[in-house]
Design a protein around this motif. Sequence first.
Motif, mmCIF file in Angstrom:
data_model
loop_
_atom_site.group_PDB
_atom_site.id
_atom_site.type_symbol
_atom_site.label_atom_id
_atom_site.label_comp_id
_atom_site.label_asym_id
_atom_site.label_seq_id
_atom_site.Cartn_x
_atom_site.Cartn_y
_atom_site.Cartn_z
ATOM 1 N N GLU A 1 16.760 56.386 64.231
ATOM 2 C CA GLU A 1 15.490 56.630 63.535
ATOM 3 C C GLU A 1 14.295 56.048 64.274
ATOM 4 O OE1 GLU A 1 12.902 57.895 60.372
ATOM 5 O OE2 GLU A 1 14.942 58.487 60.945
ATOM 6 N N PHE A 2 14.455 54.877 64.911
ATOM 7 C CA PHE A 2 13.295 54.160 65.434
ATOM 8 C C PHE A 2 13.287 54.041 66.958
ATOM 9 C CE2 PHE A 2 14.131 52.358 61.145
ATOM 10 C CZ PHE A 2 13.040 52.925 60.516
ATOM 11 N N GLY A 3 14.049 54.875 67.645
ATOM 12 C CA GLY A 3 14.063 54.823 69.092
ATOM 13 C C GLY A 3 12.670 54.979 69.685
ATOM 14 N N GLY A 4 12.334 54.107 70.634
ATOM 15 C CA GLY A 4 11.030 54.152 71.276
ATOM 16 C C GLY A 4 9.940 53.426 70.528
ATOM 17 N N GLU A 5 10.183 53.030 69.289
ATOM 18 C CA GLU A 5 9.157 52.323 68.511
ATOM 19 C C GLU A 5 9.216 50.815 68.733
ATOM 20 O OE1 GLU A 5 8.592 54.060 64.447
ATOM 21 O OE2 GLU A 5 10.046 55.555 65.169
ATOM 22 N N MET A 6 10.133 50.392 69.549
ATOM 23 C CA MET A 6 10.210 49.046 70.103
ATOM 24 C C MET A 6 10.346 47.949 69.054
ATOM 25 S SD MET A 6 10.207 50.341 73.038
ATOM 26 C CE MET A 6 10.451 48.891 74.027
ATOM 27 N N ILE A 7 11.195 48.194 68.071
ATOM 28 C CA ILE A 7 11.518 47.147 67.097
ATOM 29 C C ILE A 7 12.992 46.759 67.184
ATOM 30 C CG2 ILE A 7 9.693 47.820 65.500
ATOM 31 C CD1 ILE A 7 11.809 49.225 63.786
ATOM 32 N N ARG A 8 13.746 47.424 68.047
ATOM 33 C CA ARG A 8 15.184 47.192 68.128
ATOM 34 C C ARG A 8 15.512 45.752 68.528
ATOM 35 N NH1 ARG A 8 19.713 49.480 65.960
ATOM 36 N NH2 ARG A 8 21.458 49.528 67.408
#
Length: 602
Positions: A468-475
């Motif tokens: 869901e959050f790939g590239g949004e840099m919260i991983r």
Amino acid sequence: MKNRILHIIFLGLLATSCSDDFMEPVSRSTFDNQYIYSNVDDARNGVNAVYSYFNQDAFRSRLSNNMAGNTDIEHSSGWTSEGDRYQIWDLDALPSNRDLDIVWTYAYRAIRDANISIESIQASGSLESPDPNEQADFYQLLGEAYTLRAYWYSMLIFYFGDIPYVTSAPVAGDDFNLPKTDRNEILSGVIQDLIDIEPYMKWADELPYGIEQVNREYTLGMIARLSLQRGGYFLTPDLSMDREGDYLDYYQIAKDYTQKLIELKDRPLPTDFRQVFMNQAKFISPVNSDILFEVPFSLNSGDVAWNIGMTVMGGPTAAHDYGSGNNYMAIPPTYYFSFDTLDIRRDVTCGLYQINQQFEKEFVNSPSNISQGKWSRHFLDNPPGASSAKGTGINWPMLRYSDVLLMYAEAENELNGPTASAQEALARVRQRAFEDTFWPEKVDQYISSISGSKESFFEAIVDERAWEFGGEMIRKYELIRWGIYAEKTQETVEELKDLADAAFAGTTNLPIYMYWRTDESGDFEILNPNRKVVAPPDDTWSQVPFLLSLHSDETQYQEWILYDWENYYNGPNPGVARYIFPIPTIAIENSQGTLKNDGYGF
């Protein structure tokens, strides 16, 4: 339409705020005259000073994206240089690192200005105003200041561990050389601040700037995010991962406040996943939608689609006026192939093409350079100029409603197992990822298959948040609080090696080569994004090595596979990622002996 008023204020305040030394005291008389406001406009200006630090490199190119890797879904090659950003990517930064100094300095300046706003508003008497509109406006401003302060403390804790906890505005004569405070005490404090203020805040649809302004939705979501950070694992000075014994109390808070937002201000997730991010390139910021708060960059500021996003080759000799953009953090092929081939999110998140100087789409030059496809400067309606680079004006998402749903599912599962409500929250996110004809298999059957235990449901949450959050840099922050940062990076390296070996041996069904073309209408097309093809049907297709290029005749695997993540699982304490960095030298020197870099192997 992009909101311009706040942006102008941000830039004006930036010129006056950034010349101050860290925590420089202000005299009491100046404080009285300058900061204690008796009207909403003055208070608004004071709170805007806190927002201004989003327009500094400390945030716009560091914390928002540049420093938030490497993970199992992003990577960059830190070992190739001794430069500041490379030291951070390699988890081996020196105290003299300029990027760390920038983040430390501007984070504390933002905290200082937030403290000034908080004290000024509380002392103004306007919170007890007989005018209900004025009172509501002041409570909203107070909530914004508390929430922004909490964000900066969260980031400082992720990067530096225990830090000074400053909650008062600077006054001449005070002792500014504060010692470190335990990270968990700070997180507990800022969580309580937000719990106390959120009932008095306004929803985005009640605010003039909507989701470009801190709102009640975002504050509720931040209570949950901070609570999961507080209840999660953290690195101790002896280089082990630990969590506090009261961690379930904070999972309960995360559950309560995500549930509160769902009950008070639920909204359907937009069905078009790509449009969520395309809106940002079109300067559209809908309320009551997926994005709850996004940092508002002016039309000539912000680094989105310059150092993160799809590659665009520009410059004065280019045949287009979109300028140049690149991605500092690439997406590994393991992440690309982790998606279900029917998952709509994959081709939005993983950019397999770039824009050349002739304004043509072409395949990326390497599977190690898959970009964050959610953003690109060539999506802009008005080209910013052939020689442009920074300053696209594209906003940066800080929190989405799908995140709230998945935080609820995670917290509920940790407390009570994969209950029906936890499964429903996960289902809502997965439903958008697939065409509705596939829901029986990809949503219903899938969720049933992973809901047999708390452990399997948790693993599904770990996967779903990646997709869901790939590239949004919260991983990075998620892997830290789950205590699996080293595990996931080592797993990524081993999977990349497996892909390389299978491609070299010819035993894989995945694409050893990919074949691509642009058709007569200019549409970019990949013949085999999911499978091995021996030969294309005709000569209109260009062949490029894909998984085969992971192999090296000299070292067996490409060097970036061997070294990009090595310090994350094989650092000073193998099996533990030393993600904490040293406090910058200048902060140590200015503390007059109060602060020092001890522990963590420094």
